[in-house]
Enzyme design. Structure first.
Site, PDB file in Angstrom:
ATOM      1  N   GLU A  73       4.518  -4.893   7.135  1.00  0.00           N
ATOM      2  CA  GLU A  73       3.642  -3.995   7.902  1.00  0.00           C
ATOM      3  C   GLU A  73       4.121  -3.761   9.328  1.00  0.00           C
ATOM      4  OE1 GLU A  73       2.593  -6.081   5.668  1.00  0.00           O
ATOM      5  OE2 GLU A  73       0.746  -5.395   4.718  1.00  0.00           O
ATOM      6  N   GLY A 123       0.403  -4.936   1.038  1.00  0.00           N
ATOM      7  CA  GLY A 123      -0.849  -4.951   0.279  1.00  0.00           C
ATOM      8  C   GLY A 123      -0.681  -5.610  -1.092  1.00  0.00           C
ATOM      9  N   GLU A 146      -0.964  -9.189  -0.462  1.00  0.00           N
ATOM     10  CA  GLU A 146      -2.391  -9.458  -0.177  1.00  0.00           C
ATOM     11  C   GLU A 146      -3.191  -9.526  -1.483  1.00  0.00           C
ATOM     12  OE1 GLU A 146      -2.621  -6.217   2.838  1.00  0.00           O
ATOM     13  OE2 GLU A 146      -3.471  -7.781   4.091  1.00  0.00           O
ATOM     14  N   ALA A 165       0.864  -1.173   0.000  1.00  0.00           N
ATOM     15  CA  ALA A 165       0.000   0.000   0.000  1.00  0.00           C
ATOM     16  C   ALA A 165       0.906   1.229   0.000  1.00  0.00           C
ATOM     17  CB  ALA A 165      -0.893  -0.027   1.239  1.00  0.00           C
TER      18      ALA A 165
HETATM   19  N1  DAK Z   1       4.559   3.153  -0.779  1.00  0.00           N
HETATM   20  C1  DAK Z   1       4.938   4.334  -1.359  1.00  0.00           C
HETATM   21  N2  DAK Z   1       6.011   4.466  -2.137  1.00  0.00           N
HETATM   22  C2  DAK Z   1       6.769   3.377  -2.340  1.00  0.00           C
HETATM   23  C3  DAK Z   1       6.456   2.106  -1.768  1.00  0.00           C
HETATM   24  C4  DAK Z   1       5.269   2.025  -0.957  1.00  0.00           C
HETATM   25  N3  DAK Z   1       4.857   0.883  -0.416  1.00  0.00           N
HETATM   26  N4  DAK Z   1       7.406   1.237  -2.141  1.00  0.00           N
HETATM   27  C5  DAK Z   1       8.266   1.909  -2.923  1.00  0.00           C
HETATM   28  N5  DAK Z   1       7.889   3.190  -3.045  1.00  0.00           N
HETATM   29  C6  DAK Z   1       8.553   4.268  -3.789  1.00  0.00           C
HETATM   30  C7  DAK Z   1       9.820   4.736  -3.078  1.00  0.00           C
HETATM   31  O1  DAK Z   1       9.502   5.657  -2.081  1.00  0.00           O
HETATM   32  C8  DAK Z   1      10.582   5.344  -4.224  1.00  0.00           C
HETATM   33  O2  DAK Z   1      10.033   6.625  -4.501  1.00  0.00           O
HETATM   34  P1  DAK Z   1      10.976   7.940  -4.650  1.00  0.00           P
HETATM   35  O3  DAK Z   1      11.784   7.973  -3.418  1.00  0.00           O
HETATM   36  O4  DAK Z   1      11.814   7.637  -5.883  1.00  0.00           O
HETATM   37  O5  DAK Z   1      10.021   9.061  -4.832  1.00  0.00           O
HETATM   38  C9  DAK Z   1      10.235   4.453  -5.407  1.00  0.00           C
HETATM   39  O6  DAK Z   1       9.029   3.765  -5.037  1.00  0.00           O
HETATM   40  C10 DAK Z   1      11.285   3.410  -5.703  1.00  0.00           C
HETATM   41  O7  DAK Z   1      11.567   2.701  -4.492  1.00  0.00           O
HETATM   42  P2  DAK Z   1      13.035   2.480  -3.905  1.00  0.00           P
HETATM   43  O8  DAK Z   1      13.952   3.576  -4.366  1.00  0.00           O
HETATM   44  O9  DAK Z   1      12.907   2.262  -2.452  1.00  0.00           O
HETATM   45  O10 DAK Z   1      13.447   1.140  -4.658  1.00  0.00           O
HETATM   46  P3  DAK Z   1      14.494   0.042  -4.149  1.00  0.00           P
HETATM   47  O11 DAK Z   1      14.673  -0.873  -5.295  1.00  0.00           O
HETATM   48  O12 DAK Z   1      15.704   0.688  -3.553  1.00  0.00           O
HETATM   49  O13 DAK Z   1      13.764  -0.736  -2.969  1.00  0.00           O
HETATM   50  C11 DAK Z   1      11.859  -1.845  -1.939  1.00  0.00           C
HETATM   51  C12 DAK Z   1      12.627  -1.531  -3.250  1.00  0.00           C
HETATM   52  C13 DAK Z   1      10.574  -2.585  -2.334  1.00  0.00           C
HETATM   53  C14 DAK Z   1      12.729  -2.808  -1.079  1.00  0.00           C
HETATM   54  C15 DAK Z   1      11.575  -0.562  -1.166  1.00  0.00           C
HETATM   55  O14 DAK Z   1      10.967   0.382  -2.078  1.00  0.00           O
HETATM   56  C16 DAK Z   1      10.641  -0.742  -0.016  1.00  0.00           C
HETATM   57  O15 DAK Z   1      11.027  -1.232   1.049  1.00  0.00           O
HETATM   58  N6  DAK Z   1       9.386  -0.320  -0.201  1.00  0.00           N
HETATM   59  C17 DAK Z   1       8.372  -0.375   0.859  1.00  0.00           C
HETATM   60  C18 DAK Z   1       7.874  -1.789   1.008  1.00  0.00           C
HETATM   61  C19 DAK Z   1       6.838  -1.885   2.093  1.00  0.00           C
HETATM   62  O16 DAK Z   1       7.104  -1.593   3.269  1.00  0.00           O
HETATM   63  N7  DAK Z   1       5.667  -2.306   1.701  1.00  0.00           N
HETATM   64  C20 DAK Z   1       4.551  -2.517   2.633  1.00  0.00           C
HETATM   65  C21 DAK Z   1       3.779  -1.276   2.696  1.00  0.00           C
HETATM   66  S1  DAK Z   1       2.622  -1.342   4.022  1.00  0.00           S
HETATM   67  C22 DAK Z   1      -4.543  -1.398   5.810  1.00  0.00           C
HETATM   68  C23 DAK Z   1      -4.573  -2.324   4.814  1.00  0.00           C
HETATM   69  C24 DAK Z   1      -3.425  -2.672   4.179  1.00  0.00           C
HETATM   70  C25 DAK Z   1      -2.227  -2.127   4.545  1.00  0.00           C
HETATM   71  C26 DAK Z   1      -2.205  -1.185   5.546  1.00  0.00           C
HETATM   72  C27 DAK Z   1      -3.350  -0.826   6.168  1.00  0.00           C
HETATM   73  N8  DAK Z   1      -5.753  -1.039   6.451  1.00  0.00           N
HETATM   74  C28 DAK Z   1      -6.723  -2.038   6.678  1.00  0.00           C
HETATM   75  C29 DAK Z   1      -5.950   0.304   6.846  1.00  0.00           C
HETATM   76  C30 DAK Z   1      -1.056  -2.467   3.847  1.00  0.00           C
HETATM   77  C31 DAK Z   1       0.131  -1.951   4.222  1.00  0.00           C
HETATM   78  C32 DAK Z   1       1.283  -2.073   3.378  1.00  0.00           C
HETATM   79  O17 DAK Z   1       1.286  -2.597   2.286  1.00  0.00           O
END
Ligand code: DAK
Length: 259
Positions: free
Chosen positions: A133, A110, A113, A65
């Site tokens: 998460e 997400g 998911e 997400a």
């Molecule tokens: N959200 C927003 N932007 C993201 C992102 C994300 N999940 N993942 C990547 N990006 C963006 C980065 O910020 C970056 O943007 P700029 O800085 O260039 O503006 C761009 O995509 C490229 O990413 P990286 O430069 O970080 O790329 P790398 O190859 O170095 O790294 C990575 C790839 C996948 C390891 C890294 O981007 C990363 O760790 N991303 C976050 C992964 C993550 O934590 N995903 C889980 C998100 S939490 C809910 C329901 C569902 C959820 C929550 C609540 N409710 C019921 C309310 C779900 C939550 C989630 O999914």
């Protein structure tokens, strides 16, 4: 609804739905969730479409997400976001058409998911899976705790969700998250080949079988058997059943109409 973050291509009964926001690794924002729901709804109603393949543009399937959007959310906005995501995941269950996730890179949070909400997952050998998460102070909220535990059992789901660590494609295949792995350049061909196979048989029967599997999982085994028998019986009122069995008896290839 204008679809600014999705691409849809249709060919030979297969719809390829590509999440197209590669600069942010296809992170799911509220608008994208709405677009996905809208696109899938239209594909479900489209009689030409028999199978949907869902993939991501660039190096990610979906990296979760959109953290930047979520970071600013009020409680009410968070609730709306959650409802939107959960509606999307449940809608994939309700679709009569199979949805195959072709995971081409990161499937995190997400994004995992969303892949788990699909009927099965094919992936490329470079893909990575995880639920980060807990590292962000939240937990999976689009059905991940339920769908992962059902698919691979509670113990492995616990490890993935509690640690927040990423696992590679080989481990995801070994754990049963992924049905099959392919080289990146082969992934879409293989997904299409399987989709074509599914599209060539009786779509009504597939829709009923999907219904029995999805809903049977929430029933006792005995109720599931009963539900299966009821759906099985209904298929005998279909043209496809007459055609399929008739063609076998007459030693010819069946031509199914989905009726
Ligand atoms: N959200 C927003 N932007 C993201 C992102 C994300 N999940 N993942 C990547 N990006 C963006 C980065 O910020 C970056 O943007 P700029 O800085 O260039 O503006 C761009 O995509 C490229 O990413 P990286 O430069 O970080 O790329 P790398 O190859 O170095 O790294 C990575 C790839 C996948 C390891 C890294 O981007 C990363 O760790 N991303 C976050 C992964 C993550 O934590 N995903 C889980 C998100 S939490 C809910 C329901 C569902 C959820 C929550 C609540 N409710 C019921 C309310 C779900 C939550 C989630 O999914």
């Amino acid at each position: 609804m204008e679809l600014s973050q999705l691409l849809i291509e249709k060919k030979d009964g297969i719809a390829l739905l590509t999440i197209n926001s590669p600069k942010t690794l296809n992170a799911l924002n509220s608008k994208m969730l709405g677009e996905l729901e809208c696109a899938l709804y239209e594909l479900e109603l489209d009689a030409e479409v028999k199978v949907v393949i869902l993939t991501g543009a660039g190096k990610a399937f979906v990296a979760g997400a959109d953290i930047k959007e979520m970071a600013q959310m009020s409680a009410m906005e968070g609730q709306q976001f959650s409802r939107k995501g959960q509606r999307l995941m449940l809608f994939i269950d309700q679709m009569t058409k199979p949805v195959i996730a072709a995971v081409n890179g990161y499937a995190l949070g997400g994004g995992l998911e969303l892949a788990l909400a699909c009927d099965f997952i094919y992936a490329c050998v470079e893909s990575k899976f995880g639920f980060p998460e807990v590292t962000l102070g939240v937990m999976p909220g689009f059905g991940g705790t339920q769908n992962l535990a059902r698919r691979i059992g509670a113990a492995k789901a616990n490890e993935l969700i509690f640690t927040g660590k990423m696992i590679d494609a080989a481990k995801a295949e070994g754990w049963g998250i992924v049905n099959e792995l392919f080289a990146a350049e082969e992934l879409m061909d293989k997904a299409f080949k399987t989709a074509m196979q599914i599209a060539s048989v009786a779509s009504l029967a597939i829709g009923y079988a999907k219904d029995a599997i999805v809903h049977g999982l929430d029933m006792t085994r005995e109720d599931g058997f009963r539900y299966e028998a009821a759906l099985f019986g209904v298929l005998f009122a279909s043209e496809d059943q007459k055609e399929g069995m008739g063609a076998f008896v007459e030693k010819r290839k069946a031509v199914f109409k989905g009726e």
